[in-house]
Design a protein around this motif. Structure first.
Motif, PDB file in Angstrom:
ATOM      1  N   LEU A 121       3.833  11.219   1.811  1.00 38.62           N
ATOM      2  CA  LEU A 121       2.570  11.954   1.287  1.00 38.62           C
ATOM      3  C   LEU A 121       2.374  13.172   0.990  1.00 38.62           C
ATOM      4  N   PRO A 122       1.820  13.796   0.036  1.00 45.82           N
ATOM      5  CA  PRO A 122       0.889  14.964   0.181  1.00 45.82           C
ATOM      6  C   PRO A 122      -0.189  14.808   0.919  1.00 45.82           C
ATOM      7  N   ARG A 123      -0.683  16.228   1.491  1.00 45.37           N
ATOM      8  CA  ARG A 123      -1.297  16.100   2.938  1.00 45.37           C
ATOM      9  C   ARG A 123      -2.483  15.609   3.044  1.00 45.37           C
ATOM     10  N   ILE A 124      -3.001  16.162   1.834  1.00 47.66           N
ATOM     11  CA  ILE A 124      -4.406  15.948   1.457  1.00 47.66           C
ATOM     12  C   ILE A 124      -4.483  14.150   1.107  1.00 47.66           C
ATOM     13  N   LEU A 125      -3.324  13.312   1.011  1.00 48.63           N
ATOM     14  CA  LEU A 125      -3.686  11.691   1.405  1.00 48.63           C
ATOM     15  C   LEU A 125      -3.340  11.197   2.762  1.00 48.63           C
ATOM     16  N   LEU A 126      -2.663  11.898   3.907  1.00 51.27           N
ATOM     17  CA  LEU A 126      -2.598  11.987   4.954  1.00 51.27           C
ATOM     18  C   LEU A 126      -3.875  11.909   5.658  1.00 51.27           C
TER      19      LEU A 126
ATOM     20  N   HIS B 165     -12.916   8.047  -0.680  1.00 53.04           N
ATOM     21  CA  HIS B 165     -13.086   7.258   1.172  1.00 53.04           C
ATOM     22  C   HIS B 165     -13.359   8.097   2.696  1.00 53.04           C
ATOM     23  N   GLY B 166     -11.687   8.551   2.487  1.00 50.73           N
ATOM     24  CA  GLY B 166     -11.902   8.700   3.768  1.00 50.73           C
ATOM     25  C   GLY B 166     -12.466   9.685   4.494  1.00 50.73           C
TER      26      GLY B 166
ATOM     27  N   PRO C 179       1.026  -1.482  -0.500  1.00 52.06           N
ATOM     28  CA  PRO C 179      -0.107   0.060  -0.208  1.00 52.06           C
ATOM     29  C   PRO C 179       0.829   1.271  -0.169  1.00 52.06           C
ATOM     30  N   THR C 180      -0.050   1.755  -1.014  1.00 52.65           N
ATOM     31  CA  THR C 180       1.273   3.205  -0.806  1.00 52.65           C
ATOM     32  C   THR C 180       0.374   4.063   0.026  1.00 52.65           C
ATOM     33  N   THR C 181      -0.755   4.199   0.355  1.00 54.15           N
ATOM     34  CA  THR C 181      -1.488   5.400   0.556  1.00 54.15           C
ATOM     35  C   THR C 181      -1.421   5.261   2.206  1.00 54.15           C
ATOM     36  N   LEU C 182      -1.561   6.302   2.924  1.00 55.14           N
ATOM     37  CA  LEU C 182      -2.716   5.740   4.785  1.00 55.14           C
ATOM     38  C   LEU C 182      -3.602   4.515   4.499  1.00 55.14           C
TER      39      LEU C 182
END
Length: 355
Positions: free
Chosen positions: A179-184, A261-262, A135-138
């Motif tokens: 990760l960019p802040r938006i994905l965090l 989704h988050g 996985p490459t996103t939190l």
């Protein structure tokens, strides 16, 4: 920080949390060694990690597998554009072209959509081949990659799928910290959910430190929650239902509005908190809302007609006979319950998110 944190789900799945991609990346398999590895990748950061993973796999293969291993990389669409039956059919053709057999491995590198898709294709190709997730996103690391749910969307989210664990999940803290802040922010919704249903200490960390919280600590704690719950109830017959906190309304909001989704789950948790106050006397409705907002997540739903959300909730795949599915609510942080709700309850929750 420990070099590697290993979390097991029975003897089915090993989750490795480490600073960098683990070596070897694929689980060694002295019996029935693999001959081919297909790496599914998405654009952007996932593609860069996929290139590194493919190189690592090729390097590892020279020492861990008896024969040379062919590594093939296949690009898939981004986010839920990947989760269609059309993309699945395209991948079957690729697997057939590369002559992937039951002893080979499919590696999904990317966000939750990539691992959902990779897992479903692996579960159904030749009745099941080995899957490994990177996985490459939190959000992917703490949720989609853990627990063995695979699937693609049809009329509803994840309407077609299978329960099947990957053999390994490899989580790199260095990848997540870039990760960019938006994905965090998007991933923190699922991290918070893990705390709300089973780890009040994690809730306190997020309330105190917000996005500055130790990524290592919040990832390991959130993964441990999901691993423990899914190990106890793999096919969602009982306890695993608690992982759906915020998702009953959240999935409907995601489908209706197209928000990530988050973000949709965050809105769903605000609605669930309001219904919890109404049904169980949950005392932290406002506190929960403030924690969600402090993480940069939305607490109100984008403008959409309320009947659209009600209709989508009624189509939830977890419903059993009635017009509305059972819903996960909270009595207290760390004390979830699964209860029947009425239309009035649902409308109270929707009112709490501005609908």
């Amino acid at each position: 920080m420990e070099a590697v944190e290993s979390i097991l789900i029975g003897d089915q799945c090993e989750i490795l949390v480490s600073k960098d991609l683990p070596a070897p990346l694929l689980p060694p398999r002295p019996k029935n060694p693999r001959s081919r590895v297909v790496v599914l990748t998405q654009p952007g950061a996932a593609a860069r990690v996929s290139a590194a993973a493919a190189a690592r796999i090729a390097e590892d293969a020279s020492t861990t597998d008896a024969d040379p291993v062919a590594v093939h990389t296949v690009e898939i669409p981004d986010r839920d554009d990947a989760k269609t039956l059309g993309v699945v059919e395209d991948l079957y053709r690729e697997l057939d072209r590369h002559r992937v057999d039951r002893y080979d491995t499919i590696v999904g590198v990317g966000g939750g959509a990539a691992t959902d898709l990779a897992g479903f294709v692996a579960a159904t190709w030749l009745r099941g081949v080995e899957a490994v997730y990177v996985p490459t996103t939190l959000l992917g690391a703490v949720d989609a990659a853990i627990g063995g749910k695979t699937g693609v969307n049809r009329e509803g989210k994840n309407q077609v799928g299978a329960f099947r664990h990957p053999r390994r999940v490899a989580i790199s803290i260095n990848v997540l910290s870039s990760l960019p802040r938006i994905l965090l922010v998007e991933g923190m919704g699922e991290v918070l959910k893990a705390g709300l249903i089973a780890d009040p200490g994690l809730v306190e960390i997020l309330e105190s430190d917000g996005l500055a919280a130790s990524l290592w600590e919040v990832v390991v704690r959130a993964v441990r929650v999901k691993a423990e719950v899914t190990a106890a109830d793999f096919r969602e017959a009982g306890r695993r239902l608690i992982l759906n906190y915020g998702h009953t309304v959240g999935h409907a909001v995601e489908t209706a509005t197209g928000i990530p989704h988050g973000h949709a789950v965050a809105v769903g948790m605000v609605a669930a908190g309001a219904i919890s106050e109404r049904k169980t006397g949950f005392p932290h409705r406002q506190r929960q809302r403030e924690i969600i907002a402090s993480l940069g997540l939305p607490v109100d739903c984008p403008s959409v007609p309320r009947p659209v959300i009600v209709d989508l909730v009624g189509k939830d795949k977890k419903r059993r006979g009635g017009s509305l599915p059972k819903m996960v609510l909270l009595e207290e942080f760390g004390k979830p319950v699964v209860v029947d709700i009425t239309l009035d309850d649902l409308e109270a929750g929707l009112a709490a998110v501005g609908l």
